[in-house]
Design a protein around this motif. Sequence first.
Motif, PDB file in Angstrom:
ATOM      1  N   ARG A  97      72.561  32.308  45.356  1.00  0.00           N
ATOM      2  CA  ARG A  97      72.818  30.962  44.849  1.00  0.00           C
ATOM      3  C   ARG A  97      74.310  30.725  44.719  1.00  0.00           C
ATOM      4  NH1 ARG A  97      68.724  30.862  46.982  1.00  0.00           N
ATOM      5  NH2 ARG A  97      66.798  30.118  46.075  1.00  0.00           N
ATOM      6  N   SER A 142      66.891  25.869  39.142  1.00  0.00           N
ATOM      7  CA  SER A 142      65.896  26.696  38.460  1.00  0.00           C
ATOM      8  C   SER A 142      64.488  26.327  38.902  1.00  0.00           C
ATOM      9  CB  SER A 142      66.018  26.539  36.948  1.00  0.00           C
ATOM     10  OG  SER A 142      65.558  25.250  36.579  1.00  0.00           O
ATOM     11  N   GLU A 143      64.281  25.041  39.183  1.00  0.00           N
ATOM     12  CA  GLU A 143      62.979  24.619  39.706  1.00  0.00           C
ATOM     13  C   GLU A 143      62.724  25.296  41.045  1.00  0.00           C
ATOM     14  OE1 GLU A 143      60.326  21.732  38.433  1.00  0.00           O
ATOM     15  OE2 GLU A 143      60.904  23.608  37.537  1.00  0.00           O
ATOM     16  N   ARG A 144      63.788  25.716  41.684  1.00  0.00           N
ATOM     17  CA  ARG A 144      63.666  26.360  42.978  1.00  0.00           C
ATOM     18  C   ARG A 144      63.588  27.867  42.821  1.00  0.00           C
ATOM     19  NH1 ARG A 144      66.684  21.753  43.251  1.00  0.00           N
ATOM     20  NH2 ARG A 144      66.485  20.522  45.116  1.00  0.00           N
ATOM     21  N   VAL A 145      63.303  28.342  41.649  1.00  0.00           N
ATOM     22  CA  VAL A 145      63.116  29.758  41.351  1.00  0.00           C
ATOM     23  C   VAL A 145      64.387  30.579  41.605  1.00  0.00           C
ATOM     24  CG1 VAL A 145      61.731  31.797  41.717  1.00  0.00           C
ATOM     25  CG2 VAL A 145      60.715  29.555  42.075  1.00  0.00           C
ATOM     26  N   ALA A 146      64.775  31.351  40.588  1.00  0.00           N
ATOM     27  CA  ALA A 146      65.956  32.200  40.728  1.00  0.00           C
ATOM     28  C   ALA A 146      65.741  33.166  41.877  1.00  0.00           C
ATOM     29  CB  ALA A 146      66.196  32.979  39.461  1.00  0.00           C
TER      30      ALA A 146
END
Lengths: 250, 257
Positions: free
Chosen positions: B99, B253-257
């Motif tokens: 990220r 975060s909605e896209r998963v860590a």
Amino acid sequence: MGMIIDVERLSRRFGQSTAVDELTLTAGAGEVVGLLGPNGAGKTTTIRMLATLLPPSSGTARVCGFDVVRAAGDVRLRIGYVMQQVSPMGYYMLTGREKTEIEAALYHVPRKRVKARAAEVLELVGLSAHADRLVQAYSGGMQKRLELACGLLHRPELLILDEPTLGLDVQSRHHVWDHIRQLCQEGMTVLLATNYMDEADRLCDRLTIIDHGREVVSGTPAELKAAIGADSLDEVFLRHTGHALREEAA
Amino acid sequence: MWAQEVLALSRRWLLMTLRERLNLLFSVLQPAVWLVFFAGSLGGAMDARVVGTTDYLAFAVPGIIAFTVVGNGVSAAMPLLFDKETGYLDKLMSMPIRRSSLIVSRFVFQMGMNSAQVLVILLVALVLGVRPATGLAGVLAILVTAALLTLAMTAAAMALACAVPSHGTFFAVTGFASLPLLFMSNAFVPLTAMPAWMQVVARANPLTYAIEAMRLLMLDGWSAGLPVAMGALVLASALLLVVGAWQFGRQTSERVA
């Protein structure tokens, strides 16, 4: 042989509404599995969970044996995700080759192989001749093929296609279908979300029709048609999901 | 692996920038034009006793540098803003990349661009007869200071880009904030010329410390105030970096860590 997609009682809620509701879905190696459903049925939400972009509210989803939440990194290495909306704005000032090479590097194709691999996938989708033109100048069909090429860079085990032929002319659709078939012959597993029944009928080994986030019916295209004595998948689809327009937000 | 990601993304930023030649040309020229006209016209109206030097041009150079960095902060966040809106951010997030690569590549690229612009500004100033009191080492120190400020402004703009619902809000906020941010600092007048309340505001403004540091390097030499100003700037940059990372984490975060 292990399952490439193994989804069990998967749910995703957004506040009060449930976009995906206890969905179960599998795909074995080399299968083309169709995910059909009216707008807002939960296709894209399901795909986003499988692509590790959205955490499930409950249930489990595994891709190539890896949990999409706990082993998201392992999943990402093994999927090629071709999104519904082609949005060339982020790279329209790049050439097709530049975009492909940049994404190859992002998929960790070894540095020395980046150029060759980018050229390979561009060749595969018939874009070699246009590789050095700006993406800006590509037609809709060419942009879709470019997206497809970029989804193949790291030789994924699972290709996730969200409406791969949306808005394309007949020639381009056939072109894209040919590529998908060719990939399947080489053993790629494909999850195909589509609103085109003819596309699902031509390409899919098995289908799952969902509505309101729930599985309605599953089977091979032939089985589904035979079960209700229908000639076309359109008939099957309407029989199972009704004629009412959907008003859920996508 | 991580270096490959940052390099690939930096290549994307660089190509996008180089393709828009007019955009690039005007971006590079703008600060020099500001320096010539702004400092040229205001300089005559300045009281040397208030400014503390008869060389207003030299006084204004750090202000122009800060001005440029603030403006570039806005464009630094634009790709993130548009990637978010076009959905390309989702595509990037579905790739096996860190990220942080996205943000770090933007910092790297922006520091490169800003350094080039700072050098152009200093070169134009040189032509106009301005010599930094600290010489060549001072130029390097000014570049470091500008890079720190770039970090702070880019982080702030990226945090805003993550927090807003769409680019309309982003431009409304940055348009509203940019000039007050500058005028509530010592960019063009010393703090002592301001009313007391404004001095308080300016003291809380990270720009003030970057400008102070660069101004000491330009006018005074290696003075004792330098570590203080730099320390405050480092602190502000670190703080904004944390805010930026937090907002980016929220966005993804909605896209998963």
